[in-house]
Motif scaffolding. Sequence first.
Motif, short mmCIF file in Angstrom:
data_model
loop_
_atom_site.label_atom_id
_atom_site.label_comp_id
_atom_site.label_asym_id
_atom_site.label_seq_id
_atom_site.Cartn_x
_atom_site.Cartn_y
_atom_site.Cartn_z
N LEU A 33 0.82 -1.21 0.00
CA LEU A 33 0.00 0.00 0.00
C LEU A 33 0.86 1.26 0.00
O LEU A 33 1.92 1.30 0.62
CB LEU A 33 -0.90 0.02 1.24
CG LEU A 33 -1.82 -1.18 1.45
CD1 LEU A 33 -2.67 -0.97 2.69
CD2 LEU A 33 -2.69 -1.43 0.23
N LEU A 37 -2.80 4.98 2.47
CA LEU A 37 -3.77 3.90 2.69
C LEU A 37 -3.29 2.95 3.77
O LEU A 37 -2.09 2.80 4.01
CB LEU A 37 -4.00 3.13 1.38
CG LEU A 37 -4.55 3.92 0.19
CD1 LEU A 37 -4.60 3.04 -1.04
CD2 LEU A 37 -5.93 4.48 0.51
N VAL A 86 -9.35 -1.89 2.16
CA VAL A 86 -8.34 -0.85 2.36
C VAL A 86 -9.05 0.45 2.71
O VAL A 86 -10.12 0.76 2.17
CB VAL A 86 -7.49 -0.69 1.08
CG1 VAL A 86 -6.65 0.58 1.15
CG2 VAL A 86 -6.61 -1.91 0.88
N TYR A 103 -7.51 -1.70 -3.61
CA TYR A 103 -6.31 -1.08 -4.18
C TYR A 103 -5.54 -2.10 -5.01
O TYR A 103 -5.36 -3.25 -4.59
CB TYR A 103 -5.41 -0.53 -3.08
CG TYR A 103 -4.11 0.02 -3.61
CD1 TYR A 103 -4.09 1.21 -4.33
CD2 TYR A 103 -2.92 -0.66 -3.41
CE1 TYR A 103 -2.91 1.72 -4.84
CE2 TYR A 103 -1.73 -0.16 -3.91
CZ TYR A 103 -1.73 1.02 -4.63
OH TYR A 103 -0.56 1.52 -5.15
N VAL A 188 -9.49 2.30 -5.61
CA VAL A 188 -8.77 3.51 -5.20
C VAL A 188 -7.41 3.50 -5.87
O VAL A 188 -6.75 2.45 -5.97
CB VAL A 188 -8.64 3.60 -3.66
CG1 VAL A 188 -7.84 2.44 -3.09
CG2 VAL A 188 -8.03 4.93 -3.25
N SER A 189 -6.99 4.66 -6.37
CA SER A 189 -5.71 4.74 -7.07
C SER A 189 -5.04 6.08 -6.77
O SER A 189 -5.66 7.00 -6.22
CB SER A 189 -5.91 4.58 -8.58
OG SER A 189 -6.83 5.54 -9.07
N GLN A 190 -3.77 6.16 -7.11
CA GLN A 190 -2.99 7.37 -6.86
C GLN A 190 -2.95 8.25 -8.11
O GLN A 190 -2.74 7.76 -9.22
CB GLN A 190 -1.55 7.00 -6.45
CG GLN A 190 -1.46 6.19 -5.17
CD GLN A 190 -0.01 6.02 -4.75
OE1 GLN A 190 0.52 6.80 -3.96
NE2 GLN A 190 0.64 4.99 -5.27
N SER A 194 -0.46 7.31 -11.24
CA SER A 194 -0.32 6.18 -10.30
C SER A 194 0.80 6.36 -9.28
O SER A 194 1.19 5.39 -8.63
CB SER A 194 -0.12 4.86 -11.06
OG SER A 194 1.21 4.69 -11.52
N LEU A 199 -5.43 10.90 -4.13
CA LEU A 199 -6.16 9.66 -4.30
C LEU A 199 -7.43 9.93 -5.09
O LEU A 199 -8.08 10.96 -4.91
CB LEU A 199 -6.52 9.04 -2.95
CG LEU A 199 -5.38 8.57 -2.05
CD1 LEU A 199 -5.93 8.11 -0.70
CD2 LEU A 199 -4.58 7.45 -2.70
N CYS A 201 -11.03 7.64 -6.85
CA CYS A 201 -11.75 6.37 -6.85
C CYS A 201 -12.52 6.21 -8.15
O CYS A 201 -12.80 7.18 -8.86
CB CYS A 201 -12.73 6.30 -5.68
SG CYS A 201 -11.95 5.93 -4.10
N CYS A 262 -12.93 10.30 -3.72
CA CYS A 262 -13.27 9.08 -2.98
C CYS A 262 -14.32 9.32 -1.90
O CYS A 262 -15.13 8.45 -1.60
CB CYS A 262 -12.02 8.49 -2.35
SG CYS A 262 -10.85 7.81 -3.55
#
Length: 278
Positions: A33, A37, A86, A103, A188-190, A194, A199, A201, A262
């Motif tokens: 993670l 997160l 997560v 995630y 959920v992603s960065q 990436s 963050l 969603c 998110c």
Amino acid sequence: MSLNPYQGMKLVGQWSVYGVTIALPREDVRWMLPDGLELGDQDLTHRDTHPVSLYFGHVRDAHMTFPRFFPPEMTYFEQVVGVPYVYAKRPLCGGRVRGPFFYMPRLFLTNLLATLGGILFWGFPKKLVRVVEGTNPARTDGSYAVCPLYGGGDEILGLQWGATGAFEPATAVPSFQRQLEIMTQPLVSQQPLSVGPLLSCSDFDKLWREAEIRPLRTKTNIQEAFVPGLAPGRYSSEGIDQSPTGAFQLRAPWELSLPYCCGRGRAPGAAPNVPSIW
């Protein structure tokens, strides 16, 4: 007229996937993670472990609902490593929802456009690879190997599977309900690209009234440590008809929403959306 002009803009397609759940030590899974997160509580596996989902998939006819013909329909292989249950460590934009999320520390694809689009728009950590798939004429057993894009090289990870039952509606299999719970958690992603620090969603919803599954007996072989915390190893799984963590093959239509804040996602336990434009 919709108050949100972007609500109808989604990526849609068909999915056939071999699903495997492995239980790893929580301390190892934490390494998968990013800083924002953390792992939440779950009772699917032993309290000192955490489930990790491995999806060995075949995506067909993927396209945006608007504009309809861009990109053209894409068909490709996609292997996913995912961590369910997560939660965000800090408040998120748009509301109070902080999880549970799903995630994905790594996605392997065989399509360049889908790889670039996933990185640029959704913040998914995608990587281009080769996939070698084999099956017998009756499609009752087979294999799925993820290999480096160039050169010979050993496989990065692979799956051997054998069907132990027939396809039936996914909602009719009681032990699949825990997997359905995982599969309806927002992704959920960065952002951006990436790598963070933000963050976002997105909802990866399946049309469950059309989904069907069958149980599999599988052997998963992880050859390379391509994700922190995911050590090389071999894992055997019984079928989903035997255990909520059992292996399965799922076939279903799907839709992927555009990224959103998110905190505005659906609350825990809320019903998933269903595709609205095809």
